[in-house]
Design a protein around this motif. Structure first.
Motif, PDB file in Angstrom:
ATOM      1  N   MET A  55      11.472  20.794 -33.120  1.00 10.53           N
ATOM      2  CA  MET A  55      12.447  19.720 -33.195  1.00 10.53           C
ATOM      3  C   MET A  55      12.190  18.650 -32.124  1.00 10.53           C
ATOM      4  N   ILE A  56      11.751  19.106 -30.940  1.00  6.80           N
ATOM      5  CA  ILE A  56      11.470  18.156 -29.869  1.00  6.80           C
ATOM      6  C   ILE A  56      10.357  17.194 -30.283  1.00  6.80           C
ATOM      7  N   ALA A  57       9.323  17.746 -30.926  1.00  2.14           N
ATOM      8  CA  ALA A  57       8.227  16.897 -31.386  1.00  2.14           C
ATOM      9  C   ALA A  57       8.720  15.886 -32.422  1.00  2.14           C
ATOM     10  N   LEU A  58       9.627  16.312 -33.288  1.00  3.35           N
ATOM     11  CA  LEU A  58      10.170  15.421 -34.308  1.00  3.35           C
ATOM     12  C   LEU A  58      10.992  14.310 -33.663  1.00  3.35           C
ATOM     13  N   ILE A  59      11.786  14.663 -32.662  1.00  6.38           N
ATOM     14  CA  ILE A  59      12.592  13.653 -31.966  1.00  6.38           C
ATOM     15  C   ILE A  59      11.695  12.650 -31.259  1.00  6.38           C
ATOM     16  N   ARG A  60      10.643  13.144 -30.613  1.00  8.66           N
ATOM     17  CA  ARG A  60       9.709  12.241 -29.945  1.00  8.66           C
ATOM     18  C   ARG A  60       9.042  11.306 -30.940  1.00  8.66           C
ATOM     19  N   TYR A  61       8.704  11.836 -32.096  1.00 12.10           N
ATOM     20  CA  TYR A  61       8.072  11.019 -33.133  1.00 12.10           C
ATOM     21  C   TYR A  61       9.035   9.938 -33.631  1.00 12.10           C
ATOM     22  N   ARG A  62      10.292  10.321 -33.873  1.00 13.32           N
ATOM     23  CA  ARG A  62      11.267   9.352 -34.364  1.00 13.32           C
ATOM     24  C   ARG A  62      11.564   8.282 -33.321  1.00 13.32           C
ATOM     25  N   LEU A  63      11.643   8.675 -32.061  1.00 13.66           N
ATOM     26  CA  LEU A  63      11.860   7.701 -31.000  1.00 13.66           C
ATOM     27  C   LEU A  63      10.666   6.762 -30.863  1.00 13.66           C
ATOM     28  N   ALA A  64       9.462   7.318 -31.036  1.00 14.62           N
ATOM     29  CA  ALA A  64       8.265   6.479 -30.974  1.00 14.62           C
ATOM     30  C   ALA A  64       8.259   5.471 -32.119  1.00 14.62           C
ATOM     31  N   GLU A  65       8.677   5.914 -33.304  1.00 13.23           N
ATOM     32  CA  GLU A  65       8.777   5.005 -34.442  1.00 13.23           C
ATOM     33  C   GLU A  65       9.758   3.870 -34.156  1.00 13.23           C
ATOM     34  N   LEU A  66      10.909   4.225 -33.628  1.00 12.66           N
ATOM     35  CA  LEU A  66      11.920   3.218 -33.325  1.00 12.66           C
ATOM     36  C   LEU A  66      11.418   2.247 -32.260  1.00 12.66           C
ATOM     37  N   GLY A  67      10.759   2.807 -31.239  1.00  9.32           N
ATOM     38  CA  GLY A  67      10.237   1.954 -30.185  1.00  9.32           C
ATOM     39  C   GLY A  67       9.151   1.020 -30.676  1.00  9.32           C
ATOM     40  N   HIS A  68       8.248   1.534 -31.488  1.00  7.03           N
ATOM     41  CA  HIS A  68       7.143   0.720 -32.010  1.00  7.03           C
ATOM     42  C   HIS A  68       7.653  -0.384 -32.932  1.00  7.03           C
ATOM     43  N   SER A  69       8.691  -0.086 -33.703  1.00  5.78           N
ATOM     44  CA  SER A  69       9.233  -1.076 -34.635  1.00  5.78           C
ATOM     45  C   SER A  69      10.021  -2.172 -33.924  1.00  5.78           C
ATOM     46  N   GLN A  70      10.498  -1.872 -32.715  1.00  3.74           N
ATOM     47  CA  GLN A  70      11.325  -2.772 -31.908  1.00  3.74           C
ATOM     48  C   GLN A  70      12.665  -3.103 -32.571  1.00  3.74           C
ATOM     49  N   ARG A  71      13.055  -2.302 -33.551  1.00  2.00           N
ATOM     50  CA  ARG A  71      14.346  -2.537 -34.199  1.00  2.00           C
ATOM     51  C   ARG A  71      15.517  -2.146 -33.308  1.00  2.00           C
ATOM     52  N   TYR A  72      15.235  -1.448 -32.241  1.00  2.00           N
ATOM     53  CA  TYR A  72      16.290  -1.075 -31.313  1.00  2.00           C
ATOM     54  C   TYR A  72      16.728  -2.245 -30.447  1.00  2.00           C
ATOM     55  N   LEU A  73      15.876  -3.277 -30.346  1.00  2.98           N
ATOM     56  CA  LEU A  73      16.138  -4.353 -29.396  1.00  2.98           C
ATOM     57  C   LEU A  73      17.447  -5.105 -29.664  1.00  2.98           C
TER      58      LEU A  73
ATOM     59  N   ALA B  61       8.442  17.788 -41.291  1.00  2.00           N
ATOM     60  CA  ALA B  61       9.646  18.379 -40.693  1.00  2.00           C
ATOM     61  C   ALA B  61       9.957  19.733 -41.305  1.00  2.00           C
ATOM     62  N   GLY B  62       9.617  19.890 -42.587  1.00  2.00           N
ATOM     63  CA  GLY B  62       9.839  21.169 -43.253  1.00  2.00           C
ATOM     64  C   GLY B  62      11.011  21.179 -44.200  1.00  2.00           C
ATOM     65  N   SER B  63      11.973  20.274 -43.991  1.00  2.00           N
ATOM     66  CA  SER B  63      13.132  20.200 -44.879  1.00  2.00           C
ATOM     67  C   SER B  63      13.867  18.899 -44.632  1.00  2.00           C
ATOM     68  N   VAL B  64      14.716  18.546 -45.587  1.00  3.72           N
ATOM     69  CA  VAL B  64      15.529  17.338 -45.429  1.00  3.72           C
ATOM     70  C   VAL B  64      16.488  17.497 -44.258  1.00  3.72           C
ATOM     71  N   HIS B  65      17.061  18.685 -44.111  1.00  2.00           N
ATOM     72  CA  HIS B  65      18.026  18.919 -43.033  1.00  2.00           C
ATOM     73  C   HIS B  65      17.376  18.740 -41.663  1.00  2.00           C
ATOM     74  N   ARG B  66      16.166  19.229 -41.499  1.00  2.00           N
ATOM     75  CA  ARG B  66      15.475  19.057 -40.215  1.00  2.00           C
ATOM     76  C   ARG B  66      15.127  17.595 -39.983  1.00  2.00           C
ATOM     77  N   MET B  67      14.722  16.906 -41.028  1.00  2.00           N
ATOM     78  CA  MET B  67      14.403  15.487 -40.894  1.00  2.00           C
ATOM     79  C   MET B  67      15.639  14.698 -40.459  1.00  2.00           C
ATOM     80  N   LEU B  68      16.773  14.960 -41.097  1.00  2.00           N
ATOM     81  CA  LEU B  68      18.004  14.267 -40.745  1.00  2.00           C
ATOM     82  C   LEU B  68      18.488  14.662 -39.351  1.00  2.00           C
ATOM     83  N   SER B  69      18.340  15.928 -39.019  1.00  2.00           N
ATOM     84  CA  SER B  69      18.738  16.379 -37.680  1.00  2.00           C
ATOM     85  C   SER B  69      17.912  15.669 -36.611  1.00  2.00           C
ATOM     86  N   GLY B  70      16.618  15.510 -36.873  1.00  2.00           N
ATOM     87  CA  GLY B  70      15.769  14.792 -35.931  1.00  2.00           C
ATOM     88  C   GLY B  70      16.197  13.350 -35.769  1.00  2.00           C
TER      89      GLY B  70
END
Length: 215
Positions: A1-19, A78-87
């Motif tokens: 799950m930690i790897a998934l969270i890091r990946y999602r945060l990296a996606e958000l950071g790279h997209s700059q949609r958080y700005l 992620a392995g499942s929709v629930h894990r993807m959404l949890s991440g």
């Protein structure tokens, strides 16, 4: 799950949609506390309400970073929709948690470190509860459920407004009202926390069911 969270945060950071949402929140803090800080809890009510909107914005931004093909790949890894959404949910919570800490710390600095530790703890909890409400409301309005961006924005804006202002719906409004009046009884804090957690779990499960049925 930690790897998934890091990946999602990296996606958000790279997209700059958080700005936009993050800069909006920081700008609000800068303006709101520009002349020093008044009572702690009323100030926290304002910034917690803002964080509810920002968290919802970040949720939709993170979900919509990926197109349908990329989302399918992420789901497979992620392995499942629930894990993807949890991440996704946990990633937004990490961002919201940082903004919650920033908001309470900013109020303390602006007050000249005059606020009580109890008020800061209540304020921090209030920010986190509002952030959870924002995620719970925005998740069903994201591209996972509503494919058209315009409809997604309208639905999210309407539901976030109801969550903030509706007196007949015991979500964020009772907590924000209590904070604004410098009164946050323990039973209300517990009730709001449990309600927010339940709303987030229900929202995540319902969206997962919706996504599973679509595919």
């Amino acid at each position: 799950m930690i790897a998934l969270i890091r990946y999602r945060l990296a996606e958000l950071g790279h997209s700059q949609r958080y700005l936009p949402p993050v800069l909006l929140h920081i700008g609000l803090l800068a303006v709101f506390y520009s002349d020093g800080a008044g009572p702690a809890l009323p100030g926290h009510a304002v910034t917690a309400a803002a964080l509810l909107v920002v968290s919802g914005w970040l949720t939709i931004a993170l979900v919509d970073v990926e197109d349908v093909v990329q989302r399918t790949v992420t789901r497979a890894h992620a392995g499942s929709v629930h894990r993807m959404l949890s991440g996704t949910v946990l990633s937004v919570l990490c961002c919201a948690g940082g903004l919650a800490v920033l908001s309470t710390a900013w109020s303390q600095v602006a007050s000249g470190f005059a606020h009580l530790a109890t008020d800061l703890a209540i304020g921090l909890l209030g920010h986190l509860v509002c952030a959870v409400f924002g995620i719970a409301v925005a998740l069903p309005c994201s591209g996972l459920v509503i494919r058209r961006t315009g409809y997604s924005v309208i639905a999210a804006a309407a539901l976030l407004t109801i969550t903030l202002l509706a007196e007949w719906l015991p979500l964020a409004h009772p907590l924000l009202l209590a904070l604004s009046s410098s009164s946050a009884p323990p039973h209300l804090l517990v009730q709001s926390t449990l309600t927010a957690a339940g709303a987030l779990i229900a929202s995540t499960v319902l969206v997962a069911i919706r996504v599973t049925r679509r595919t």
